[in-house]
Design a protein around this motif. Structure first.
Motif, PDB file in Angstrom:
ATOM      1  N   LYS A   1       3.189   6.537  -0.143  1.00 21.88           N
ATOM      2  CA  LYS A   1       4.064   5.652   0.642  1.00 21.88           C
ATOM      3  C   LYS A   1       3.605   5.417   2.086  1.00 21.88           C
ATOM      4  CE  LYS A   1       6.429   4.168  -1.695  1.00 21.88           C
ATOM      5  NZ  LYS A   1       5.919   3.257  -2.765  1.00 21.88           N
TER       6      LYS A   1
ATOM      7  N   GLY B   1       1.187   3.241   2.858  1.00 22.58           N
ATOM      8  CA  GLY B   1       0.576   1.919   3.010  1.00 22.58           C
ATOM      9  C   GLY B   1      -0.652   1.736   2.125  1.00 22.58           C
TER      10      GLY B   1
ATOM     11  N   THR C   1      -0.964   0.414  -1.028  1.00 21.17           N
ATOM     12  CA  THR C   1      -1.071  -0.877  -1.716  1.00 21.17           C
ATOM     13  C   THR C   1      -1.520  -1.960  -0.740  1.00 21.17           C
ATOM     14  OG1 THR C   1       0.855  -0.058  -2.914  1.00 21.17           O
ATOM     15  CG2 THR C   1       0.187  -2.326  -3.368  1.00 21.17           C
TER      16      THR C   1
ATOM     17  N   SER D   1      10.509   6.134   2.999  1.00 18.70           N
ATOM     18  CA  SER D   1       9.916   5.295   1.966  1.00 18.70           C
ATOM     19  C   SER D   1       9.762   6.079   0.660  1.00 18.70           C
ATOM     20  CB  SER D   1       8.557   4.778   2.456  1.00 18.70           C
ATOM     21  OG  SER D   1       7.998   3.910   1.513  1.00 18.70           O
TER      22      SER D   1
ATOM     23  N   TYR E   1      -0.577   3.190   9.720  1.00 22.90           N
ATOM     24  CA  TYR E   1       0.304   2.113   9.249  1.00 22.90           C
ATOM     25  C   TYR E   1       0.877   1.357  10.451  1.00 22.90           C
ATOM     26  CZ  TYR E   1       4.306   0.004   6.746  1.00 22.90           C
ATOM     27  OH  TYR E   1       5.227  -0.865   6.212  1.00 22.90           O
TER      28      TYR E   1
ATOM     29  N   LYS F   1       0.736  -2.656  11.371  1.00 20.02           N
ATOM     30  CA  LYS F   1       1.898  -3.529  11.610  1.00 20.02           C
ATOM     31  C   LYS F   1       1.781  -4.203  12.977  1.00 20.02           C
ATOM     32  CE  LYS F   1       5.407  -4.264   9.844  1.00 20.02           C
ATOM     33  NZ  LYS F   1       5.811  -5.294   8.858  1.00 20.02           N
TER      34      LYS F   1
ATOM     35  N   ARG G   1       9.765  -2.637  -0.262  1.00 18.92           N
ATOM     36  CA  ARG G   1      11.153  -2.398   0.145  1.00 18.92           C
ATOM     37  C   ARG G   1      11.473  -3.091   1.468  1.00 18.92           C
ATOM     38  NH1 ARG G   1      14.002   1.383   3.065  1.00 18.92           N
ATOM     39  NH2 ARG G   1      12.005   2.052   3.932  1.00 18.92           N
ATOM     40  N   LYS G   2      10.926  -2.577   2.583  1.00 21.01           N
ATOM     41  CA  LYS G   2      11.191  -3.168   3.899  1.00 21.01           C
ATOM     42  C   LYS G   2       9.897  -3.455   4.662  1.00 21.01           C
ATOM     43  CE  LYS G   2      15.773  -1.924   5.504  1.00 21.01           C
ATOM     44  NZ  LYS G   2      16.507  -1.160   6.531  1.00 21.01           N
TER      45      LYS G   2
HETATM   46  P1  A3P Z   1       8.801   0.850   2.701  1.00 18.57           P
HETATM   47  O1  A3P Z   1       9.385   1.662   1.597  1.00 18.57           O
HETATM   48  O2  A3P Z   1       9.065   1.465   4.043  1.00 18.57           O
HETATM   49  O3  A3P Z   1       9.179  -0.576   2.662  1.00 18.57           O
HETATM   50  P2  A3P Z   1       2.373   2.717  -0.812  1.00 18.57           P
HETATM   51  O4  A3P Z   1       1.670   1.463  -1.127  1.00 18.57           O
HETATM   52  O5  A3P Z   1       1.535   3.766  -0.181  1.00 18.57           O
HETATM   53  O6  A3P Z   1       3.189   3.189  -1.961  1.00 18.57           O
HETATM   54  O7  A3P Z   1       3.408   2.368   0.376  1.00 18.57           O
HETATM   55  C1  A3P Z   1       4.518   1.580   0.154  1.00 18.57           C
HETATM   56  C2  A3P Z   1       5.142   1.245   1.486  1.00 18.57           C
HETATM   57  O8  A3P Z   1       4.295   0.298   2.145  1.00 18.57           O
HETATM   58  C3  A3P Z   1       6.500   0.596   1.340  1.00 18.57           C
HETATM   59  O9  A3P Z   1       7.205   0.904   2.548  1.00 18.57           O
HETATM   60  C4  A3P Z   1       6.101  -0.866   1.275  1.00 18.57           C
HETATM   61  O10 A3P Z   1       7.148  -1.763   1.544  1.00 18.57           O
HETATM   62  C5  A3P Z   1       5.044  -0.898   2.373  1.00 18.57           C
HETATM   63  N1  A3P Z   1       4.151  -2.055   2.266  1.00 18.57           N
HETATM   64  C6  A3P Z   1       3.527  -2.537   1.174  1.00 18.57           C
HETATM   65  N2  A3P Z   1       2.847  -3.651   1.476  1.00 18.57           N
HETATM   66  C7  A3P Z   1       3.038  -3.876   2.794  1.00 18.57           C
HETATM   67  C8  A3P Z   1       2.595  -4.892   3.693  1.00 18.57           C
HETATM   68  N3  A3P Z   1       1.850  -5.884   3.292  1.00 18.57           N
HETATM   69  N4  A3P Z   1       3.002  -4.807   4.986  1.00 18.57           N
HETATM   70  C9  A3P Z   1       3.772  -3.790   5.394  1.00 18.57           C
HETATM   71  N5  A3P Z   1       4.230  -2.805   4.588  1.00 18.57           N
HETATM   72  C10 A3P Z   1       3.858  -2.851   3.297  1.00 18.57           C
END
Ligand code: A3P
Length: 308
Positions: A60, A62, A64, A151, A206, A210, A270-271
């Motif tokens: 979680k 970042g 993906t 997250s 992360y 952002k 999610r957010k």
């Molecule tokens: P939140 O749950 O805070 O929204 P992972 O890919 O390591 O599982 O991480 C998932 C987290 O990264 C989630 O956070 C997801 O929303 C966020 N995330 C995925 N793609 C993103 C993007 N393009 N920009 C910002 N946050 C992103």
């Protein structure tokens, strides 16, 4: 006639009923999904190619998002090329194991020719030695503990392959004690931080991504010895914005059946914000967490930010 191999989506639909909240078993003191622990000797013996790239994170943080940026950089910003398959198939998850016919990370890797991009959540001490012997490049992404924890909590609510998160207050304790899958966040971020120079690891945050995604995409590009035009960078920034990725079925995990990932409980995308922890921690929880954080992180100075 030879049968067409199943797509990942077909395979996961066939085995969806066998996906359950898998218990955790410790491997060298790190709690991992039981299926990973059972295959540990195979996983740790994995031999990457020197051209393979490892993208490593605590869950979680970042992953993906970074996977999408890397794939787009490697395909010169070609959005269609990066929609060839869902993230899990494009960039296999090294240690993941699942009931057949879902291919394991190792099986997917076997079917791909190097150079491959490989995802892992393993703490540095569990990363197969072959990555260091072959001097593979490694991108590590870290996210501040409080947002990472929030997250992960929501993810564990919606992801039926993870242990039940239980009540929020108890979840905070499990995080602090390193009892969640893939172990201690504190050890994870410290392990890669300490090794980053010796191992030539690109250590990203992360919050920096952002704050200034363009700067971080360029940083990744340079690390990978790639060179794309300014326009392509702009395009990659746009294609990997939270809003666009949330709508991209090849990046948002919506292809996973609802009994495994229930996006109605909490969306995978999610957010995507910095500072959402403030909506979850009570002032008492925050103070208790900060005091413990100061103790656990006293031996290192990693510039985490809980707001930008
Ligand atoms: P939140 O749950 O805070 O929204 P992972 O890919 O390591 O599982 O991480 C998932 C987290 O990264 C989630 O956070 C997801 O929303 C966020 N995330 C995925 N793609 C993103 C993007 N393009 N920009 C910002 N946050 C992103």
């Amino acid at each position: 006639m030879e049968e067409e191999p199943l797509s990942y989506e077909e395979a996961i639909n066939l085995a969806a009923n066998e996906m359950c909240r898998f218990p955790l078993i410790e491997v060298q003191g790190v709690p991992l999904m039981n299926m990973i622990a059972e295959k540990w000797s195979l996983i740790s013996a994995f031999k990457p190619d020197p051209t393979d790239l490892l993208v490593s994170t605590y869950p979680k943080a970042g992953t993906t998002w970074t996977q999408e940026i890397v794939d787009l950089l490697m395909h010169n910003g070609d959005a269609d090329a990066c929609k060839r398959a869902p993230t899990v198939e494009r960039i296999p998850f090294l240690e993941i194991q699942a009931p057949p016919p879902i291919p394991s990370g190792l099986e997917l890797l076997k079917s791909m020719k190097p150079p491959r991009v490989i995802k892992t959540h393993l703490p540095i001490q569990l990363v197969p030695q072959g990555f260091w012997e072959n001097k593979c490049k490694v991108i590590y992404v870290a996210r501040n503990a409080k947002d990472n924890l929030v997250s992960y909590y929501h993810f564990d609510r919606m992801n039926k392959t993870q242990p039940e998160p239980g009540p929020w207050d108890e979840y905070i304790q499990k995080f602090m004690r390193g009892k969640l899958a893939w172990g201690s966040w504190y050890d994870h971020v410290k392990g890669y931080w300490r090794a980053r120079e010796k191992r030539n690891i690109l250590y990203l945050f992360y919050e920096d991504m952002k704050e200034n995604p363009r700067r971080e995409v360029e940083r990744i590009m340079r690390y990978l010895d790639l060179s794309v035009t300014e326009d392509v960078i702009d395009k990659i920034v746009q294609l990997t914005s939270f809003k666009v990725m949330k709508e991209n079925p090849m990046a948002n995990y919506t292809f996973i059946p609802k009994i495994v990932f229930d996006h109605t409980i909490s969306a995978f995308m999610r957010k995507g914000e910095v500072g959402d922890w403030i909506n979850h921690f009570t002032p008492t929880q925050s103070q208790m967490f900060d005091e413990d954080y100061a103790r656990q992180m006293a031996d290192v100075d990693i510039p985490f930010r809980t707001s930008i």
